[in-house]
Design an enzyme around this catalytic site. Sequence first.
Site, PDB file in Angstrom:
ATOM      1  N   ASP A 240       0.860  -1.184   0.000  1.00  0.00           N
ATOM      2  CA  ASP A 240       0.000   0.000   0.000  1.00  0.00           C
ATOM      3  C   ASP A 240       0.892   1.229   0.000  1.00  0.00           C
ATOM      4  OD1 ASP A 240      -3.274   0.208   0.926  1.00  0.00           O
ATOM      5  OD2 ASP A 240      -2.095   2.061   0.960  1.00  0.00           O
TER       6      ASP A 240
ATOM      7  N   ASP B 123       3.798   2.874  -4.197  1.00  0.00           N
ATOM      8  CA  ASP B 123       2.869   3.790  -4.867  1.00  0.00           C
ATOM      9  C   ASP B 123       2.662   3.218  -6.260  1.00  0.00           C
ATOM     10  OD1 ASP B 123       1.579   5.722  -6.313  1.00  0.00           O
ATOM     11  OD2 ASP B 123       2.945   7.366  -5.780  1.00  0.00           O
ATOM     12  N   VAL B 124       1.493   2.625  -6.498  1.00  0.00           N
ATOM     13  CA  VAL B 124       1.283   1.893  -7.763  1.00  0.00           C
ATOM     14  C   VAL B 124       1.309   2.811  -8.981  1.00  0.00           C
ATOM     15  CG1 VAL B 124      -0.021   0.012  -6.672  1.00  0.00           C
ATOM     16  CG2 VAL B 124      -1.266   1.963  -7.662  1.00  0.00           C
TER      17      VAL B 124
ATOM     18  N   TYR C 299     -13.432   7.832 -12.712  1.00  0.00           N
ATOM     19  CA  TYR C 299     -13.417   6.533 -12.020  1.00  0.00           C
ATOM     20  C   TYR C 299     -14.017   5.447 -12.926  1.00  0.00           C
ATOM     21  CZ  TYR C 299     -14.232   3.125  -8.283  1.00  0.00           C
ATOM     22  OH  TYR C 299     -14.246   1.991  -7.514  1.00  0.00           O
TER      23      TYR C 299
ATOM     24  N   LYS D  52     -12.076   2.157 -14.611  1.00  0.00           N
ATOM     25  CA  LYS D  52     -12.481   0.770 -14.368  1.00  0.00           C
ATOM     26  C   LYS D  52     -12.850   0.064 -15.675  1.00  0.00           C
ATOM     27  CE  LYS D  52     -11.811   0.821  -9.941  1.00  0.00           C
ATOM     28  NZ  LYS D  52     -10.740   0.010  -9.356  1.00  0.00           N
TER      29      LYS D  52
ATOM     30  N   THR E 211     -16.146   0.967   2.801  1.00  0.00           N
ATOM     31  CA  THR E 211     -14.679   1.091   2.884  1.00  0.00           C
ATOM     32  C   THR E 211     -14.299   2.568   2.899  1.00  0.00           C
ATOM     33  OG1 THR E 211     -14.320   1.260   0.515  1.00  0.00           O
ATOM     34  CG2 THR E 211     -14.435  -0.980   1.409  1.00  0.00           C
TER      35      THR E 211
ATOM     36  N   THR F 209     -15.964   4.650  -0.018  1.00  0.00           N
ATOM     37  CA  THR F 209     -17.361   5.079   0.116  1.00  0.00           C
ATOM     38  C   THR F 209     -17.538   6.056   1.288  1.00  0.00           C
ATOM     39  OG1 THR F 209     -17.708   2.890   1.122  1.00  0.00           O
ATOM     40  CG2 THR F 209     -18.605   3.226  -1.065  1.00  0.00           C
TER      41      THR F 209
HETATM   42  N1  LIG Z   1     -15.778   0.309  -1.918  1.00  0.00           N
HETATM   43  C1  LIG Z   1     -16.528   0.220  -3.008  1.00  0.00           C
HETATM   44  O1  LIG Z   1     -17.736   0.506  -2.990  1.00  0.00           O
HETATM   45  C2  LIG Z   1     -15.908  -0.275  -4.300  1.00  0.00           C
HETATM   46  C3  LIG Z   1     -16.773  -0.580  -5.349  1.00  0.00           C
HETATM   47  C4  LIG Z   1     -16.227  -1.021  -6.547  1.00  0.00           C
HETATM   48  C5  LIG Z   1     -14.854  -1.145  -6.682  1.00  0.00           C
HETATM   49  N2  LIG Z   1     -14.049  -0.835  -5.625  1.00  0.00           N
HETATM   50  C6  LIG Z   1     -12.607  -0.980  -5.828  1.00  0.00           C
HETATM   51  O2  LIG Z   1     -12.074  -1.799  -4.811  1.00  0.00           O
HETATM   52  C7  LIG Z   1     -10.696  -1.483  -4.634  1.00  0.00           C
HETATM   53  C8  LIG Z   1     -10.409  -1.303  -3.157  1.00  0.00           C
HETATM   54  O3  LIG Z   1     -10.984  -0.069  -2.721  1.00  0.00           O
HETATM   55  P1  LIG Z   1     -11.658   0.101  -1.274  1.00  0.00           P
HETATM   56  O4  LIG Z   1     -13.102   0.264  -1.497  1.00  0.00           O
HETATM   57  O5  LIG Z   1     -11.175  -0.937  -0.369  1.00  0.00           O
HETATM   58  O6  LIG Z   1     -11.104   1.543  -0.856  1.00  0.00           O
HETATM   59  P2  LIG Z   1     -10.121   1.984   0.326  1.00  0.00           P
HETATM   60  O7  LIG Z   1      -9.950   3.449   0.159  1.00  0.00           O
HETATM   61  O8  LIG Z   1     -10.639   1.496   1.627  1.00  0.00           O
HETATM   62  O9  LIG Z   1      -8.772   1.216  -0.018  1.00  0.00           O
HETATM   63  C9  LIG Z   1      -7.969   1.598  -1.110  1.00  0.00           C
HETATM   64  C10 LIG Z   1      -6.511   1.404  -0.720  1.00  0.00           C
HETATM   65  O10 LIG Z   1      -5.700   1.751  -1.854  1.00  0.00           O
HETATM   66  C11 LIG Z   1      -4.585   2.455  -1.360  1.00  0.00           C
HETATM   67  N3  LIG Z   1      -4.008   3.311  -2.402  1.00  0.00           N
HETATM   68  C12 LIG Z   1      -4.515   4.450  -2.904  1.00  0.00           C
HETATM   69  N4  LIG Z   1      -3.664   4.964  -3.802  1.00  0.00           N
HETATM   70  C13 LIG Z   1      -2.598   4.137  -3.856  1.00  0.00           C
HETATM   71  C14 LIG Z   1      -1.386   4.139  -4.594  1.00  0.00           C
HETATM   72  N5  LIG Z   1      -1.075   5.139  -5.454  1.00  0.00           N
HETATM   73  N6  LIG Z   1      -0.519   3.120  -4.417  1.00  0.00           N
HETATM   74  C15 LIG Z   1      -0.796   2.108  -3.536  1.00  0.00           C
HETATM   75  N7  LIG Z   1      -1.917   2.072  -2.801  1.00  0.00           N
HETATM   76  C16 LIG Z   1      -2.809   3.077  -2.968  1.00  0.00           C
HETATM   77  C17 LIG Z   1      -5.117   3.296  -0.211  1.00  0.00           C
HETATM   78  O11 LIG Z   1      -4.077   3.754   0.650  1.00  0.00           O
HETATM   79  C18 LIG Z   1      -6.067   2.307   0.440  1.00  0.00           C
HETATM   80  O12 LIG Z   1      -5.404   1.562   1.431  1.00  0.00           O
HETATM   81  C19 LIG Z   1     -10.450  -0.225  -5.464  1.00  0.00           C
HETATM   82  O13 LIG Z   1      -9.863  -0.592  -6.706  1.00  0.00           O
HETATM   83  C20 LIG Z   1     -11.840   0.305  -5.693  1.00  0.00           C
HETATM   84  O14 LIG Z   1     -11.915   1.085  -6.845  1.00  0.00           O
HETATM   85  C21 LIG Z   1     -14.535  -0.403  -4.451  1.00  0.00           C
END
Ligand SMILES: NC(=O)c1ccc[n+]([C@@H]2O[C@H](COP(=O)([O-])OP(=O)(O)OC[C@H]3O[C@@H](n4cnc5c(N)ncnc54)[C@H](O)[C@@H]3O)[C@@H](O)[C@H]2O)c1
Length: 255
Positions: free
Chosen positions: A38, A65-66, A157, A161, A192, A195
Amino acid sequence: MQRRHEGRRILVTGAGSGIGRGVALRLLAEGATLVAADIAETGLKETVEAADAADRDRLHTVRIDVADPESVRAGCASALNTLDGIDVLVNAAGIMRAAHTHEMPFEDWNQVIGVNLTGTFLMCRAVLPRLIESDHPVIVNFSSTAAFGSNPYMAAYSASKGGVNALTHSLALEYVKHGLRAVNIVPGGINTGITSGLQLPADADWKLMARLTGWLNNGALGDPKDIAGVVAMVASEDGRYITGSEIRVDGGALM
Ligand SMILES: NC(=O)c1ccc[n+]([C@@H]2O[C@H](COP(=O)([O-])OP(=O)(O)OC[C@H]3O[C@@H](n4cnc5c(N)ncnc54)[C@H](O)[C@@H]3O)[C@@H](O)[C@H]2O)c1
């Protein structure tokens, strides 16, 4: 708990929060040796604290940092060294920036594409040469219902995706002869950081957001565990006939 990932070497991005953390903890509980990656080191510490004490010796962390090619190169080299190879890559790192599209700053657009789409590409590129040495290599990428339904105020976004979907399909066919499977997970609204931190424009019309949550659980947001179990299945031999496709986990939001 099944132990479908005993002896499997797994790298999960976004593992410092939400879905990525839930996935990491589930795969760990199923026996994996795992590197949690992360950009946020405090989040990674919390993930380690949340792991069962009995599993912690199989859990390692690395800051990546991805969106930064050099950080991805160095972080993946370290992770591959720690794991001595790799069997599964899960790309769960992601960000959201909401705005009216005509007001979206150029920097925000680029940041969302840079983390969600380019970040997924950079991670895949960095690990593929070692990943295809595995007997059962798997890439799990994170899409969203935003790429299939219509999510207002989230053009960057949703586009990022949609790009992840296409990237995953390309990988699946290009590397199929190496036995690689590549699958998109398509969550609906999950409780999360993304949201809880969602900031819509002040005049946003919430009627347009009706499909953010599913019909199950009386319309409440899903839980990271709802996604983690599906990822554990897909990445295991139970998912051996799934590739180049999407699995929607949205409580029925898009039906
Ligand atoms: N939560 C939802 O409703 C939802 C719905 C559809 C898709 N997603 C996808 O699920 C995945 C996980 O998201 P989440 O909901 O757990 O959100 P989250 O914000 O809880 O977790 C995302 C994580 O990504 C990390 N991150 C952000 N930028 C980064 C970078 N440049 N390098 C490395 N790490 C980085 C953040 O520090 C965080 O720990 C994401 O790809 C999100 O788009 C989430």
